[in-house]
Write a protein that holds these residues in place. Structure first.
Motif, PDB file in Angstrom:
ATOM      1  N   TYR A   8      -7.294  12.982   0.334  1.00 19.13           N
ATOM      2  CA  TYR A   8      -6.274  12.117   0.388  1.00 19.13           C
ATOM      3  C   TYR A   8      -6.067  11.164  -0.921  1.00 19.13           C
TER       4      TYR A   8
ATOM      5  N   SER B  65      -0.341   5.661   0.351  1.00 12.41           N
ATOM      6  CA  SER B  65      -0.889   6.642   0.687  1.00 12.41           C
ATOM      7  C   SER B  65      -0.669   7.963   1.067  1.00 12.41           C
TER       8      SER B  65
ATOM      9  N   SER C 210       0.854  -1.093  -0.023  1.00 14.83           N
ATOM     10  CA  SER C 210       0.065   0.134  -0.030  1.00 14.83           C
ATOM     11  C   SER C 210       0.555   1.255   0.104  1.00 14.83           C
TER      12      SER C 210
ATOM     13  N   PHE D 127      -4.797   6.850  -2.244  1.00 19.68           N
ATOM     14  CA  PHE D 127      -4.126   5.648  -1.886  1.00 19.68           C
ATOM     15  C   PHE D 127      -4.245   4.874  -2.829  1.00 19.68           C
TER      16      PHE D 127
END
Length: 447
Positions: A195, A180, A178, A197
């Motif tokens: 945001y 982000s 991941s 991600f």
């Protein structure tokens, strides 16, 4: 499963625990080990804020004695004989449960399918740090971005080994990577945050740090200058980020446990129309590289792709063995382990795509509200009543005209699904996925 998780040792462990339960007097038993490892790095304003790593191996045993059931949890190094004897003793003094049992042997997976869920790529802490910094740097470079809420990158592995007293022994593992970032645009009382991600099973499929950062920055800047709009009835378009929440509400409504408890607004609608004819919903545990794929469920049952809703008509509940028995049905392989218990859960669940693009959907409205963030928890899963704080953009003459904030949208999930229209932009990189959705006739509370 990858060798680093020492699956051979754990396979022997769960098989031995089941055998110990039988010797202690259990009529039937199953044992599971769930293991995980993760490493993550977070940064803010160009400096590392936290670097962390975790590792766990949790074991649980479930035993059945004379129609009674008990479960115990322990570490993998616990004494099998003592653990089994304690579980059996607990079961003997527990009330009878007519619905709890092992799964029907005829439904068990005969072999563990390779769904390509594990990527052995090793990502160093230095690489995680560099990716997190690169994402933040790209976000901060967007004109109008004034501060950072932080950026991160991580890697992790999950594995499960399951053994039952009626002969099932299976294991599988999956990886997770991941990236982000979250940033703030504007100053003073006129700041906005947003945001971006990316999360994938395979490292090479992650979005680049630069793309993640740029998108986060652009999203935050676009939100500046939000205003309220007049109270009234409006057509609402849900961005995929929030449309996935609507799909999540549907998973709760078709959960066999909720249906059996009569806590679902769809509890009496099996075989009936519950959504517009343009809505088809699938759940597929065997999708290759699916983010929620699994070759067997928490009871050893191999599931298959289900058309939960087909052209608006409801065809299936999500069922584990116990919820299915309570409803007089057969499990469809949606049992998920939660510690020492098993309950229904979706796999790769998706509201399928429609024909119109999101842009065409927006252009079709003379006025409306494009929602990209929701607040609060105003959803009643028993009645379907829906009320959430929202922000996004006002649609005027088929275009996004200006940011909107501090409003509330409300309706009932029953009527929302009946008027729902899906766009063509379904992204299956989420366990619960949805394209952009248009819902007509919602109530908006603003000025």
């Amino acid at each position: 499963m990858n060798d680093t998780l020492d699956s051979a040792k754990l396979t022997d462990r769960v098989a031995g625990l089941v055998e110990a339960a039988k010797q202690a007097g259990a009529d039937a038993a199953d044992a599971v080990v769930a293991m995980s490892r993760s490493t993550g790095v977070s940064v803010r304003l160009g400096k590392v804020e936290n670097t962390g790593a975790s590792e766990s191996e949790d074991m649980s045993l479930r035993v059945f004695v004379d129609g009674r059931v008990a479960s115990v949890s322990a570490t993998v190094n616990s004494d099998a004989k003592a653990l089994a004897e304690r579980a059996v003793a607990m079961a003997r003094v527990s009330p009878q449960d007519p619905y709890q049992s092992l799964a029907d042997p005829a439904l068990l997976a005969r072999q563990t399918m390779d769904l390509d869920l594990f990527d052995p790529t090793v990502v160093s802490a230095d690489r995680l740090r560099d990716d997190a910094l690169a994402a933040e740097e790209a976000a901060m470079a967007v004109s109008g971005v004034t501060n950072s809420s932080g950026s991160g990158a991580g890697t992790g592995y999950f594995g499960m080994v399951l053994a039952t007293s009626h002969g099932f022994l299976g294991q599988y593992g999956s990886s997770q990577f991941s990236r982000s970032t979250s940033v703030i645009a504007g100053e003073g009382t006129k700041m906005e945050r947003d945001y971006e991600f990316s999360s994938r099973l395979h490292f090479a499929e992650l979005d680049s740090p630069q793309d993640i950062g740029r998108k986060a920055g652009e999203r935050a800047v676009k939100r500046l200058g939000g205003r309220k709009v007049k109270t009234g009835t409006v057509d609402v378009i849900f961005d995929p980020r929030v449309a996935r929440g609507l799909a999540g509400h549907l998973t709760g409504a078709i959960n066999g446990g909720a249906v059996a408890r009569k806590t679902s607004f769809l509890r009496d609608l099996m075989g009936k129309r519950v959504a517009s004819a343009s809505i088809t919903v699938t759940d597929d545990p065997l999708r290759r590289r699916g983010p929620a794929s699994r070759p067997f469920d928490g009871e050893g049952v191999e599931g298959e792709k289900l058309f939960i809703v087909e052209k608006g008509v409801l065809h299936h509940w999500l069922l584990s063995t116990s919820s299915a028995r309570e409803l007089g049905l057969t499990t469809n392989g949606r049992g998920a382990r939660n510690g020492s218990s098993v309950g229904p859960s979706p796999t790769n669940f998706a509201i399928e795509a429609g024909e119109a693009s999101p842009q065409e959907m927006i252009r079709s409205l003379k006025s409306g509200f494009y929602v990209n963030e929701l607040f609060g928890h105003g959803v009643d899963m028993i009645t379907g009543e829906y009320s959430r704080g929202a922000s996004g953009f006002w649609i005027e003459n088929g275009e996004l005209a200006y940011p909107v904030s501090e409003v509330t949208i409300a309706s009932n999930l029953k009527s929302m699904f009946m008027s729902m229209v899906p766009a063509s932009d379904l992204d299956r990189n989420f366990g619960i996925a949805s394209p952009t959705l248009l819902i007509e006739g919602m109530t908006l509370a603003g000025n």
